[in-house]
Design a protein around this motif. Structure first.
Motif, PDB file in Angstrom:
ATOM      1  N   TYR A   1       0.832  -1.195   0.000  1.00 38.98           N
ATOM      2  CA  TYR A   1       0.000   0.000   0.000  1.00 38.98           C
ATOM      3  C   TYR A   1       0.868   1.246   0.000  1.00 38.98           C
ATOM      4  CZ  TYR A   1       1.176   0.753   4.892  1.00 38.98           C
ATOM      5  OH  TYR A   1       1.848   0.989   6.052  1.00 38.98           O
ATOM      6  N   ARG A   2       0.273   2.336  -0.405  1.00 38.43           N
ATOM      7  CA  ARG A   2       0.850   3.674  -0.296  1.00 38.43           C
ATOM      8  C   ARG A   2      -0.136   4.461   0.551  1.00 38.43           C
ATOM      9  NH1 ARG A   2       1.827   6.928  -5.719  1.00 38.43           N
ATOM     10  NH2 ARG A   2       2.997   5.040  -6.088  1.00 38.43           N
ATOM     11  N   THR A   3       0.345   5.130   1.573  1.00 33.64           N
ATOM     12  CA  THR A   3      -0.555   5.801   2.508  1.00 33.64           C
ATOM     13  C   THR A   3      -1.356   6.914   1.836  1.00 33.64           C
ATOM     14  OG1 THR A   3       1.135   7.399   3.175  1.00 33.64           O
ATOM     15  CG2 THR A   3       0.963   5.375   4.477  1.00 33.64           C
ATOM     16  N   GLY A   4      -2.491   7.227   2.424  1.00 35.40           N
ATOM     17  CA  GLY A   4      -3.294   8.353   1.981  1.00 35.40           C
ATOM     18  C   GLY A   4      -2.727   9.640   2.565  1.00 35.40           C
ATOM     19  N   GLY A   5      -3.385  10.735   2.307  1.00 39.54           N
ATOM     20  CA  GLY A   5      -2.885  12.001   2.840  1.00 39.54           C
ATOM     21  C   GLY A   5      -3.705  13.174   2.347  1.00 39.54           C
ATOM     22  N   PHE A   6      -3.014  14.291   2.179  1.00 37.33           N
ATOM     23  CA  PHE A   6      -3.671  15.495   1.684  1.00 37.33           C
ATOM     24  C   PHE A   6      -2.807  16.107   0.588  1.00 37.33           C
ATOM     25  CE2 PHE A   6      -0.780  16.852   4.917  1.00 37.33           C
ATOM     26  CZ  PHE A   6      -0.299  18.081   4.504  1.00 37.33           C
ATOM     27  N   ALA A   7      -3.400  16.998  -0.186  1.00 37.35           N
ATOM     28  CA  ALA A   7      -2.741  17.594  -1.346  1.00 37.35           C
ATOM     29  C   ALA A   7      -1.780  18.693  -0.911  1.00 37.35           C
ATOM     30  CB  ALA A   7      -3.789  18.130  -2.317  1.00 37.35           C
ATOM     31  N   ALA A   8      -0.581  18.330  -0.514  1.00 33.59           N
ATOM     32  CA  ALA A   8       0.386  19.286   0.028  1.00 33.59           C
ATOM     33  C   ALA A   8       0.856  20.303  -1.004  1.00 33.59           C
ATOM     34  CB  ALA A   8       1.592  18.546   0.611  1.00 33.59           C
ATOM     35  N   ARG A   9       0.750  19.990  -2.288  1.00 35.49           N
ATOM     36  CA  ARG A   9       1.210  20.917  -3.329  1.00 35.49           C
ATOM     37  C   ARG A   9       0.107  21.829  -3.836  1.00 35.49           C
ATOM     38  NH1 ARG A   9       4.303  17.568  -7.746  1.00 35.49           N
ATOM     39  NH2 ARG A   9       2.219  16.728  -7.963  1.00 35.49           N
ATOM     40  N   ALA A  10      -1.078  21.733  -3.273  1.00 33.43           N
ATOM     41  CA  ALA A  10      -2.196  22.547  -3.741  1.00 33.43           C
ATOM     42  C   ALA A  10      -1.908  24.024  -3.501  1.00 33.43           C
ATOM     43  CB  ALA A  10      -3.475  22.138  -3.026  1.00 33.43           C
ATOM     44  N   GLY A  11      -2.426  24.854  -4.395  1.00 36.41           N
ATOM     45  CA  GLY A  11      -2.190  26.289  -4.298  1.00 36.41           C
ATOM     46  C   GLY A  11      -3.326  27.065  -3.649  1.00 36.41           C
ATOM     47  N   THR A  12      -4.388  26.380  -3.228  1.00 39.25           N
ATOM     48  CA  THR A  12      -5.525  27.052  -2.604  1.00 39.25           C
ATOM     49  C   THR A  12      -5.882  26.331  -1.305  1.00 39.25           C
ATOM     50  OG1 THR A  12      -7.161  25.670  -3.724  1.00 39.25           O
ATOM     51  CG2 THR A  12      -6.471  27.683  -4.873  1.00 39.25           C
ATOM     52  N   GLU A  13      -6.617  27.023  -0.457  1.00 38.83           N
ATOM     53  CA  GLU A  13      -7.036  26.416   0.810  1.00 38.83           C
ATOM     54  C   GLU A  13      -7.934  25.207   0.564  1.00 38.83           C
ATOM     55  OE1 GLU A  13      -9.535  27.390   4.875  1.00 38.83           O
ATOM     56  OE2 GLU A  13      -8.895  29.067   3.624  1.00 38.83           O
ATOM     57  N   SER A  14      -8.867  25.330  -0.384  1.00 37.91           N
ATOM     58  CA  SER A  14      -9.759  24.201  -0.662  1.00 37.91           C
ATOM     59  C   SER A  14      -8.962  23.011  -1.208  1.00 37.91           C
ATOM     60  CB  SER A  14     -10.863  24.599  -1.634  1.00 37.91           C
ATOM     61  OG  SER A  14     -10.307  24.952  -2.885  1.00 37.91           O
ATOM     62  N   GLY A  15      -7.934  23.288  -1.983  1.00 32.93           N
ATOM     63  CA  GLY A  15      -7.083  22.220  -2.486  1.00 32.93           C
ATOM     64  C   GLY A  15      -6.316  21.530  -1.373  1.00 32.93           C
ATOM     65  N   LEU A  16      -5.855  22.327  -0.387  1.00 30.10           N
ATOM     66  CA  LEU A  16      -5.132  21.754   0.744  1.00 30.10           C
ATOM     67  C   LEU A  16      -6.038  20.889   1.612  1.00 30.10           C
ATOM     68  CD1 LEU A  16      -2.914  24.783   1.775  1.00 30.10           C
ATOM     69  CD2 LEU A  16      -2.108  22.575   0.919  1.00 30.10           C
TER      70      LEU A  16
ATOM     71  N   GLN B   1     -15.654  27.273  -9.041  1.00 38.79           N
ATOM     72  CA  GLN B   1     -15.939  28.702  -8.986  1.00 38.79           C
ATOM     73  C   GLN B   1     -14.849  29.538  -9.654  1.00 38.79           C
ATOM     74  OE1 GLN B   1     -14.696  26.551  -6.779  1.00 38.79           O
ATOM     75  NE2 GLN B   1     -15.546  27.118  -4.822  1.00 38.79           N
ATOM     76  N   GLY B   2     -14.020  28.898 -10.481  1.00 37.05           N
ATOM     77  CA  GLY B   2     -12.941  29.615 -11.146  1.00 37.05           C
ATOM     78  C   GLY B   2     -11.721  29.688 -10.251  1.00 37.05           C
ATOM     79  N   GLY B   3     -10.716  30.395 -10.684  1.00 35.85           N
ATOM     80  CA  GLY B   3      -9.501  30.511  -9.903  1.00 35.85           C
ATOM     81  C   GLY B   3      -8.376  29.704 -10.531  1.00 35.85           C
ATOM     82  N   PRO B   4      -7.259  29.641  -9.830  1.00 34.34           N
ATOM     83  CA  PRO B   4      -6.096  28.972 -10.412  1.00 34.34           C
ATOM     84  C   PRO B   4      -6.266  27.442 -10.480  1.00 34.34           C
ATOM     85  CG  PRO B   4      -5.635  29.608  -8.155  1.00 34.34           C
ATOM     86  CD  PRO B   4      -6.982  30.183  -8.505  1.00 34.34           C
ATOM     87  N   VAL B   5      -5.651  26.883 -11.494  1.00 30.49           N
ATOM     88  CA  VAL B   5      -5.611  25.431 -11.620  1.00 30.49           C
ATOM     89  C   VAL B   5      -4.700  24.890 -10.530  1.00 30.49           C
ATOM     90  CG1 VAL B   5      -4.918  23.515 -13.114  1.00 30.49           C
ATOM     91  CG2 VAL B   5      -6.032  25.534 -14.097  1.00 30.49           C
ATOM     92  N   THR B   6      -5.120  23.803  -9.885  1.00 27.01           N
ATOM     93  CA  THR B   6      -4.371  23.216  -8.783  1.00 27.01           C
ATOM     94  C   THR B   6      -3.983  21.786  -9.132  1.00 27.01           C
ATOM     95  OG1 THR B   6      -5.375  24.547  -7.059  1.00 27.01           O
ATOM     96  CG2 THR B   6      -4.652  22.388  -6.410  1.00 27.01           C
ATOM     97  N   THR B   7      -2.781  21.400  -8.758  1.00 27.00           N
ATOM     98  CA  THR B   7      -2.379  20.002  -8.888  1.00 27.00           C
ATOM     99  C   THR B   7      -2.617  19.335  -7.548  1.00 27.00           C
ATOM    100  OG1 THR B   7      -0.703  20.543 -10.522  1.00 27.00           O
ATOM    101  CG2 THR B   7      -0.469  18.440  -9.381  1.00 27.00           C
ATOM    102  N   ALA B   8      -3.339  18.216  -7.581  1.00 23.62           N
ATOM    103  CA  ALA B   8      -3.653  17.517  -6.338  1.00 23.62           C
ATOM    104  C   ALA B   8      -3.576  16.015  -6.557  1.00 23.62           C
ATOM    105  CB  ALA B   8      -5.049  17.900  -5.849  1.00 23.62           C
ATOM    106  N   ALA B   9      -3.188  15.303  -5.514  1.00 23.78           N
ATOM    107  CA  ALA B   9      -3.208  13.842  -5.546  1.00 23.78           C
ATOM    108  C   ALA B   9      -4.624  13.392  -5.234  1.00 23.78           C
ATOM    109  CB  ALA B   9      -2.228  13.279  -4.530  1.00 23.78           C
ATOM    110  N   ILE B  10      -5.168  12.529  -6.071  1.00 25.65           N
ATOM    111  CA  ILE B  10      -6.517  12.009  -5.846  1.00 25.65           C
ATOM    112  C   ILE B  10      -6.524  10.510  -6.150  1.00 25.65           C
ATOM    113  CG2 ILE B  10      -7.635  14.208  -6.391  1.00 25.65           C
ATOM    114  CD1 ILE B  10      -8.446  13.008  -9.072  1.00 25.65           C
TER     115      ILE B  10
END
Length: 176
Positions: A40-55, A106-115
């Motif tokens: 397995y690879r552990t889960g987590g959160f999108a540490a590289r996200a550029g917005t609060e909602s992404g984080l 709602q628009g805004g910057p494109v974010t890279t996130a792990a999903i």
């Protein structure tokens, strides 16, 4: 509203890597084996996200089950030596993790996130040969073939609905 720690705790699943294998020496110079691994690879959160909602976006652990069959043999022909290794494998992934570029609804910057995007399977063959006709000369050859396919590629659209993108459908690579 959950804190990040609560969200991560919700994603935590106890996982223990497992490995089992059986090997048999056909002769002193020939070995066959069968192995099964669960990882397995552990889960987590999108540490590289550029917005609060992404984080705040979390992802689940990724799981893989693998089976491998192999053959290893050493052969002597007078002073010449030949070593052969062959492995065939099959891996099945669940809750596969990928980094994707996401566009906020709602628009805004494109974010890279792990999903987690879904399921995949990979199978392949690997072979290695070493030939030493005399102690001063050594010739080697390697071959690998991998066939990978996403079986499920689920992505949330900007409006929150989940769709099966089925992109890409196949990944094929061969080296010699």
């Amino acid at each position: 509203l959950n804190t990040l720690a609560e969200a991560l705790a919700d994603r935590a699943q106890p996982a223990h890597p497992q490995h089992a294998s059986v090997q048999y020496k056909v002769s002193p110079d020939v070995l066959v084996y069968l192995a099964h691994r669960h990882g397995y690879r552990t889960g987590g959160f999108a540490a590289r996200a550029g917005t609060e909602s992404g984080l705040r976006q979390t992802f689940k652990p990724e799981f893989v089950d693998d089976v491998e069959f192999g053959f290893k043999g050493d052969w002597r022909m007078g002073d010449a030596f030949l070593q052969t290794n062959l492995a065939v494998y099959y891996s099945k992934y669940k809750d596969l993790q990928r980094a994707l570029s996401l566009v906020p609804a709602q628009g805004g910057p494109v974010t890279t996130a792990a999903i987690n995007i879904g399921k995949a399977r990979i199978w392949g063959v690997e072979a290695d040969v070493l030939f030493r006709p005399v102690p001063q000369i050594e010739l080697t050859a390697n071959y690998a073939y991998t066939n990978a396919k996403y079986q499920e590629f689920l992505v949330k659209n900007a409006n929150g609905t989940t769709t099966d993108r089925n992109v890409p459908t196949d990944v094929l690579a061969a080296t010699d």
